[in-house]
Design a protein around this motif. Structure first.
Motif, PDB file in Angstrom:
ATOM      1  N   ILE A  19     -13.705   2.093  -6.233  1.00 10.92           N
ATOM      2  CA  ILE A  19     -12.334   1.412  -5.748  1.00 10.92           C
ATOM      3  C   ILE A  19     -11.271   2.563  -5.656  1.00 10.92           C
ATOM      4  O   ILE A  19     -10.540   2.420  -4.774  1.00 10.92           O
ATOM      5  N   ASP A  20     -10.952   3.235  -6.931  1.00  7.41           N
ATOM      6  CA  ASP A  20     -10.022   4.114  -7.085  1.00  7.41           C
ATOM      7  C   ASP A  20     -10.143   5.070  -7.671  1.00  7.41           C
ATOM      8  O   ASP A  20     -10.125   5.357  -9.084  1.00  7.41           O
ATOM      9  N   ARG A  59      -9.841  -5.649  -7.089  1.00 14.10           N
ATOM     10  CA  ARG A  59     -10.641  -5.280  -6.114  1.00 14.10           C
ATOM     11  C   ARG A  59     -12.175  -5.326  -6.469  1.00 14.10           C
ATOM     12  O   ARG A  59     -12.933  -5.633  -5.856  1.00 14.10           O
ATOM     13  N   VAL A  60     -12.650  -4.797  -7.726  1.00 16.74           N
ATOM     14  CA  VAL A  60     -13.564  -4.901  -8.163  1.00 16.74           C
ATOM     15  C   VAL A  60     -14.269  -6.116  -8.437  1.00 16.74           C
ATOM     16  O   VAL A  60     -15.507  -6.580  -7.661  1.00 16.74           O
ATOM     17  N   VAL A  70      -9.356 -14.548  -7.424  1.00 14.77           N
ATOM     18  CA  VAL A  70      -7.871 -14.535  -7.379  1.00 14.77           C
ATOM     19  C   VAL A  70      -7.366 -13.964  -8.865  1.00 14.77           C
ATOM     20  O   VAL A  70      -7.905 -14.212  -9.875  1.00 14.77           O
ATOM     21  N   VAL A  71      -6.295 -13.197  -8.716  1.00 10.32           N
ATOM     22  CA  VAL A  71      -5.829 -12.607  -9.845  1.00 10.32           C
ATOM     23  C   VAL A  71      -4.511 -13.182 -10.045  1.00 10.32           C
ATOM     24  O   VAL A  71      -3.588 -13.020  -8.913  1.00 10.32           O
ATOM     25  N   LEU A  72      -4.254 -13.815 -10.967  1.00  6.39           N
ATOM     26  CA  LEU A  72      -2.413 -14.321 -11.103  1.00  6.39           C
ATOM     27  C   LEU A  72      -1.671 -13.072 -12.005  1.00  6.39           C
ATOM     28  O   LEU A  72      -2.032 -12.575 -13.000  1.00  6.39           O
ATOM     29  N   VAL A  73      -0.652 -12.575 -11.471  1.00  3.69           N
ATOM     30  CA  VAL A  73      -0.052 -11.718 -12.102  1.00  3.69           C
ATOM     31  C   VAL A  73       1.527 -12.242 -12.045  1.00  3.69           C
ATOM     32  O   VAL A  73       2.016 -12.750 -11.189  1.00  3.69           O
ATOM     33  N   ILE A  74       1.927 -12.047 -13.329  1.00  6.63           N
ATOM     34  CA  ILE A  74       3.409 -12.513 -13.869  1.00  6.63           C
ATOM     35  C   ILE A  74       4.341 -11.233 -13.979  1.00  6.63           C
ATOM     36  O   ILE A  74       3.986 -10.500 -14.720  1.00  6.63           O
ATOM     37  N   ALA A  75       5.257 -11.275 -13.090  1.00  3.99           N
ATOM     38  CA  ALA A  75       6.149 -10.340 -13.090  1.00  3.99           C
ATOM     39  C   ALA A  75       7.817 -10.574 -13.469  1.00  3.99           C
ATOM     40  O   ALA A  75       8.157 -11.855 -13.085  1.00  3.99           O
ATOM     41  N   THR A  86       4.065  -6.897  -0.482  1.00  5.60           N
ATOM     42  CA  THR A  86       4.053  -5.933   0.518  1.00  5.60           C
ATOM     43  C   THR A  86       2.952  -4.918   0.390  1.00  5.60           C
ATOM     44  O   THR A  86       2.219  -4.581   1.585  1.00  5.60           O
ATOM     45  N   ALA A  87       2.578  -4.209  -0.713  1.00  5.80           N
ATOM     46  CA  ALA A  87       1.588  -3.040  -0.854  1.00  5.80           C
ATOM     47  C   ALA A  87       0.389  -3.867  -0.594  1.00  5.80           C
ATOM     48  O   ALA A  87      -0.555  -3.235   0.022  1.00  5.80           O
ATOM     49  N   LEU A  88       0.068  -4.914  -1.268  1.00  6.23           N
ATOM     50  CA  LEU A  88      -1.147  -5.689  -1.275  1.00  6.23           C
ATOM     51  C   LEU A  88      -1.821  -5.824   0.417  1.00  6.23           C
ATOM     52  O   LEU A  88      -2.589  -5.595   0.837  1.00  6.23           O
ATOM     53  N   LYS A  89      -0.624  -6.609   0.855  1.00  8.79           N
ATOM     54  CA  LYS A  89      -0.987  -6.885   2.411  1.00  8.79           C
ATOM     55  C   LYS A  89      -1.113  -5.819   3.155  1.00  8.79           C
ATOM     56  O   LYS A  89      -2.011  -5.881   4.053  1.00  8.79           O
ATOM     57  N   SER A  90      -0.381  -4.701   3.045  1.00  9.86           N
ATOM     58  CA  SER A  90      -0.375  -3.448   4.048  1.00  9.86           C
ATOM     59  C   SER A  90      -1.917  -2.944   3.935  1.00  9.86           C
ATOM     60  O   SER A  90      -2.240  -2.108   4.629  1.00  9.86           O
ATOM     61  N   SER A  91      -2.456  -3.061   2.506  1.00  8.44           N
ATOM     62  CA  SER A  91      -3.703  -2.667   2.425  1.00  8.44           C
ATOM     63  C   SER A  91      -4.829  -3.589   2.646  1.00  8.44           C
ATOM     64  O   SER A  91      -6.112  -3.311   2.476  1.00  8.44           O
TER      65      SER A  91
END
Length: 112
Positions: A19-20, A59-60, A70-75, A86-91
């Motif tokens: 994946i990375d 992604r894995v 689904v992954v929930l991220v709290i920022a 933006t980064a995820l959608k562009s990928s």
């Protein structure tokens, strides 16, 4: 954080690197722990790439679950959330946010 590369976890490492392949050691170890179902608290410097940990993990898992993960991220900051979306959608990954959710909003939902 000790490496989990030994033993039966070689397949996990292979999945993560597929994946990375450019993850730093600390990022890879955090993703391994998450994939093993363990909790992770990654205290790393600003700009180290903490976001890549949850991105690689999701992604894995998404690959394993045929796109049903689904992954929930709290920022803490809206700007961080906006950058991640933006980064995820562009990928090519679907992403959404929930901002400014109030307790009253949750009370209106039967599921909560």
């Amino acid at each position: 954080m000790a490496s989990l590369v030994q033993g039966n976890n070689n397949s996990l490492v292979s999945k993560i690197r597929a994946i990375d392949p450019y993850l730093k050691k600390e990022q890879e170890q955090a993703v391994e722990k998450l994939l093993l179902g363990e909790d992770v608290l990654a205290i790393l410097p600003t700009g180290f790439g903490k976001s890549r940990i949850f991105q690689a993990y999701s992604r894995v898992k998404d690959n394993e679950m045929n796109g049903c993960w689904v992954v929930l991220v709290i920022a803490p900051l809206s700007s961080i959330i906006d950058d991640q979306i933006t980064a995820l959608k562009s990928s090519g990954y679907p992403a959404a946010d929930v901002k400014f959710l109030q307790h009253e909003d949750l009370e209106r939902c039967d599921r909560f």
